[in-house]
Design a protein around this motif. Structure first.
Motif, mmCIF file in Angstrom:
data_model
loop_
_atom_site.group_PDB
_atom_site.id
_atom_site.type_symbol
_atom_site.label_atom_id
_atom_site.label_comp_id
_atom_site.label_asym_id
_atom_site.label_seq_id
_atom_site.Cartn_x
_atom_site.Cartn_y
_atom_site.Cartn_z
ATOM 1 N N HIS A 1 -78.971 18.208 78.779
ATOM 2 C CA HIS A 1 -79.279 18.727 77.440
ATOM 3 C C HIS A 1 -78.191 18.307 76.451
ATOM 4 O O HIS A 1 -78.476 17.925 75.322
ATOM 5 C CB HIS A 1 -79.379 20.258 77.471
ATOM 6 N N GLN A 2 -76.935 18.390 76.899
ATOM 7 C CA GLN A 2 -75.820 18.020 76.034
ATOM 8 C C GLN A 2 -75.907 16.545 75.640
ATOM 9 O O GLN A 2 -75.741 16.191 74.478
ATOM 10 C CB GLN A 2 -74.487 18.336 76.751
ATOM 11 N N LYS A 3 -76.242 15.697 76.614
ATOM 12 C CA LYS A 3 -76.388 14.250 76.351
ATOM 13 C C LYS A 3 -77.512 14.006 75.338
ATOM 14 O O LYS A 3 -77.389 13.163 74.449
ATOM 15 C CB LYS A 3 -76.720 13.493 77.651
ATOM 16 N N LEU A 4 -78.602 14.766 75.499
ATOM 17 C CA LEU A 4 -79.733 14.594 74.570
ATOM 18 C C LEU A 4 -79.341 15.026 73.159
ATOM 19 O O LEU A 4 -79.675 14.358 72.178
ATOM 20 C CB LEU A 4 -80.937 15.429 75.034
ATOM 21 N N ARG A 5 -78.608 16.139 73.065
ATOM 22 C CA ARG A 5 -78.178 16.622 71.739
ATOM 23 C C ARG A 5 -77.331 15.551 71.057
ATOM 24 O O ARG A 5 -77.522 15.251 69.875
ATOM 25 C CB ARG A 5 -77.367 17.917 71.876
ATOM 26 N N SER B 1 -77.727 12.087 65.575
ATOM 27 C CA SER B 1 -77.650 11.147 64.445
ATOM 28 C C SER B 1 -79.023 10.574 64.084
ATOM 29 O O SER B 1 -79.136 9.676 63.254
ATOM 30 C CB SER B 1 -76.722 9.998 64.839
ATOM 31 N N LYS B 2 -80.088 11.086 64.743
ATOM 32 C CA LYS B 2 -81.421 10.504 64.518
ATOM 33 C C LYS B 2 -82.278 11.449 63.672
ATOM 34 O O LYS B 2 -82.022 12.643 63.599
ATOM 35 C CB LYS B 2 -82.137 10.249 65.858
ATOM 36 N N GLU B 3 -83.327 10.866 63.109
ATOM 37 C CA GLU B 3 -84.226 11.598 62.207
ATOM 38 C C GLU B 3 -85.427 12.119 63.019
ATOM 39 O O GLU B 3 -86.431 11.419 63.152
ATOM 40 C CB GLU B 3 -84.673 10.587 61.153
ATOM 41 N N VAL B 4 -85.334 13.317 63.604
ATOM 42 C CA VAL B 4 -86.466 13.846 64.375
ATOM 43 C C VAL B 4 -87.383 14.651 63.440
ATOM 44 O O VAL B 4 -86.980 14.989 62.324
ATOM 45 C CB VAL B 4 -86.007 14.736 65.568
ATOM 46 N N GLY C 1 -85.679 21.920 64.982
ATOM 47 C CA GLY C 1 -85.470 23.300 65.447
ATOM 48 C C GLY C 1 -85.257 23.364 66.958
ATOM 49 O O GLY C 1 -84.680 24.317 67.473
ATOM 50 N N ARG C 2 -85.773 22.340 67.670
ATOM 51 C CA ARG C 2 -85.684 22.355 69.142
ATOM 52 C C ARG C 2 -84.358 21.780 69.650
ATOM 53 O O ARG C 2 -84.006 21.986 70.810
ATOM 54 C CB ARG C 2 -86.813 21.510 69.737
ATOM 55 N N LEU C 3 -83.691 21.030 68.763
ATOM 56 C CA LEU C 3 -82.508 20.277 69.181
ATOM 57 C C LEU C 3 -81.479 21.153 69.890
ATOM 58 O O LEU C 3 -80.980 20.801 70.959
ATOM 59 C CB LEU C 3 -81.887 19.587 67.959
ATOM 60 N N MET D 1 -85.013 18.853 75.480
ATOM 61 C CA MET D 1 -85.957 18.084 76.309
ATOM 62 C C MET D 1 -87.363 18.067 75.721
ATOM 63 O O MET D 1 -88.150 17.162 75.989
ATOM 64 C CB MET D 1 -85.994 18.665 77.717
ATOM 65 N N ARG D 2 -87.683 19.105 74.928
ATOM 66 C CA ARG D 2 -89.016 19.184 74.318
ATOM 67 C C ARG D 2 -89.266 18.024 73.355
ATOM 68 O O ARG D 2 -90.409 17.634 73.132
ATOM 69 C CB ARG D 2 -89.203 20.514 73.559
#
Ligand code: HAM
Length: 426
Positions: free
Chosen positions: A178-182, A187-190, A196-198, A203-204
């Motif tokens: 999860h930490q790696k995904l955060r 720096s990306k535009e989700v 809100g899920r970040l 993972m969502r």
């Protein structure tokens, strides 16, 4: 014709042409479950909303966007089940069925409700055949479940589905992931939902349907690179058992599944005969769910197979459905006395387990015979004054044209079975 209203968007009326096929598919499923000692469970169409909030996960698309939730007259928040697993876990715990010993192995047919954008293979009301197993953490259980699903699809003629598997780890290894995904997504535009899920459940984002998030997900870190030793070992064993069973699979690290309860093994069967909605079956292990819903920690696993999509895939592939026998004997009649006799004969046949039909519309003989042909009657029997008087009539095999004399005043079912067996033996 002006109806008061049409059927709600995303729902299907299943007419006899479809239900004939469904009965074939459902029978294969039931029989397949019976061969593995899996017993049927039926749970309510609606549950208290908190079951799905806790069970499915409050940051999933299903819970955030798709649930049919309303307040009942007693002021309780109620939700039409969007999937089958959470209700089965609740019922398993409430009933205490686990006291009979593990593993508990259950199957169900269930309608599910999701407010999704309807398209071919994706509906707002759809049906799943699901299997849930409780009380085993052994990797053989994962392999056994996948082998079961694979065997079922083969029996349904869908032997060309591809099996994609992945491991999404456990609580321990997922924390680091999860930490790696955060870090990756920071720096990306989700999309709005995913920002809100970040923090809560990054993972969502990997499962988000928005095109921009889908694109970003392609280069995101993969869970398979962060599995802890136990999860890695579990996954290796599952793959090994699948190889022993000679089942082909592809490891697809992109599979995260759309529901929050999964841990370790996840899998999907994908049909090449469908368009965008091509996953006919999906599932995996969910070792934390029973505890989340209030039970003692209990390892568990299962899958849901979309029956609507399975039937579509079978149709697209040209699989033959052998429909249930429509009508064995049609008893046609001319005149009131013969009509009464046809009633007695059809009743007697039906009571003896032979499907039979007769005229309930007051039609002439020609129209009756046309109807017998339409419903695919295998045999016809024509009764008129003469037959009533002599107590004898001709039974005609509609396919071969062969005719045999039959007595109509005794137990007709016995006479019918005797004569048809006799003519088969000739
Ligand atoms: P799911 O992947 O959400 O998993 O759904 C399982 C299957 O239901 C899908 O693979 C698909 O065939 C079918 N399906 C899903 N949504 C629709 C739809 N809108 N219209 C038509 N078919 C659809 C679950 O529901 C989990 N409860 C499966 C499970 C059981 N995992 C463990 N145990």
């Amino acid at each position: 014709m002006k109806l008061v209203t049409s059927g709600p968007k995303g729902t299907n009326d299943l007419m006899p042409k479809q239900t004939d096929k469904l009965q074939v598919v459902e029978k294969v499923m039931r029989d397949h479950a019976a061969l593995s000692g899996i017993k049927e469970i039926r749970t309510p169409v609606f549950e208290h909303t908190e079951l799905f909030l806790r069970g499915v996960g409050d940051t999933t698309d299903v819970v955030e966007k798709q649930m049919y939730t309303f307040e009942d007259k007693g002021g309780r928040s109620i939700t039409l089940r969007p999937e089958g697993t959470a209700g089965v876990v609740r019922a398993m715990l409430e009933s205490g069925i686990y006291n009979d010993g593990y593993p508990v192995k259950l199957f169900y047919f269930t309608t599910c409700y999701r407010y999704e954008k309807p398209q071919k293979g994706r509906y707002r009301e759809f049906t799943q055949f699901g299997v849930e197993m409780f009380g085993t953490a052994h990797p053989m259980a994962d392999a056994n479940l996948i082998i079961f699903a694979n065997g079922l699809l083969e029996k349904l003629g869908l032997d060309d589905c591809s099996l994609e598997i992945n491991s999404i780890g456990c609580k321990t290894c997922r924390a680091q992931y999860h930490q790696k995904l955060r870090e990756y997504f920071a720096s990306k535009e989700v999309c709005g939902t995913c920002s809100g899920r970040l923090e809560k459940n990054p993972m969502r984002i990997l499962d988000c349907k928005s095109p921009s998030c889908k694109e970003l997900a392609k280069d995101a870190p993969m869970i398979t690179d962060y599995l802890c030793e136990e999860c890695e070992d579990h996954f290796t064993k599952v793959k090994n058992y699948l190889e022993v069973a000679e089942i082909d699979y592809i490891v697809n690290p992109q599979i995260v599944r759309g529901l929050d309860y999964y841990s370790r093994t996840v899998f999907e069967f994908v049909s090449k005969h469908l368009g965008a909605q091509s996953t006919v079956c999906g599932g995996g292990r969910y070792d934390g769910l029973v505890e989340e819903i209030g039970g003692n920690p209990t390892p568990a696993l299962g899958f849901g197979a979309g029956i609507d999509r399975i039937v579509l895939a079978m149709e697209e592939k040209g699989v033959e459905f052998t429909p249930p026998v429509g009508c064995e004997v049609y008893v046609a009649s001319i005149g009131e006395k013969a009509l009464e006799k046809s009633l007695s004969i059809a009743k007697n046949l039906r009571e003896s387990g032979v499907s039979a039909d007769y005229d309930i519309c007051g039609r002439g003989l020609k129209a009756q015979m046309k109807y017998a042909d339409k419903i695919g009657a295998k045999y016809t029997l024509v009764l008129g004054d003469n037959e009533i008087e002599t107590g004898e009539a001709e039974l005609k095999n509609m396919q071969s044209g062969e005719k045999v004399k039959v007595l109509i005043n005794g137990n007709f079912a016995t006479e019918f079975l005797d004569k048809t067996i006799e003519s088969m033996l000739k």
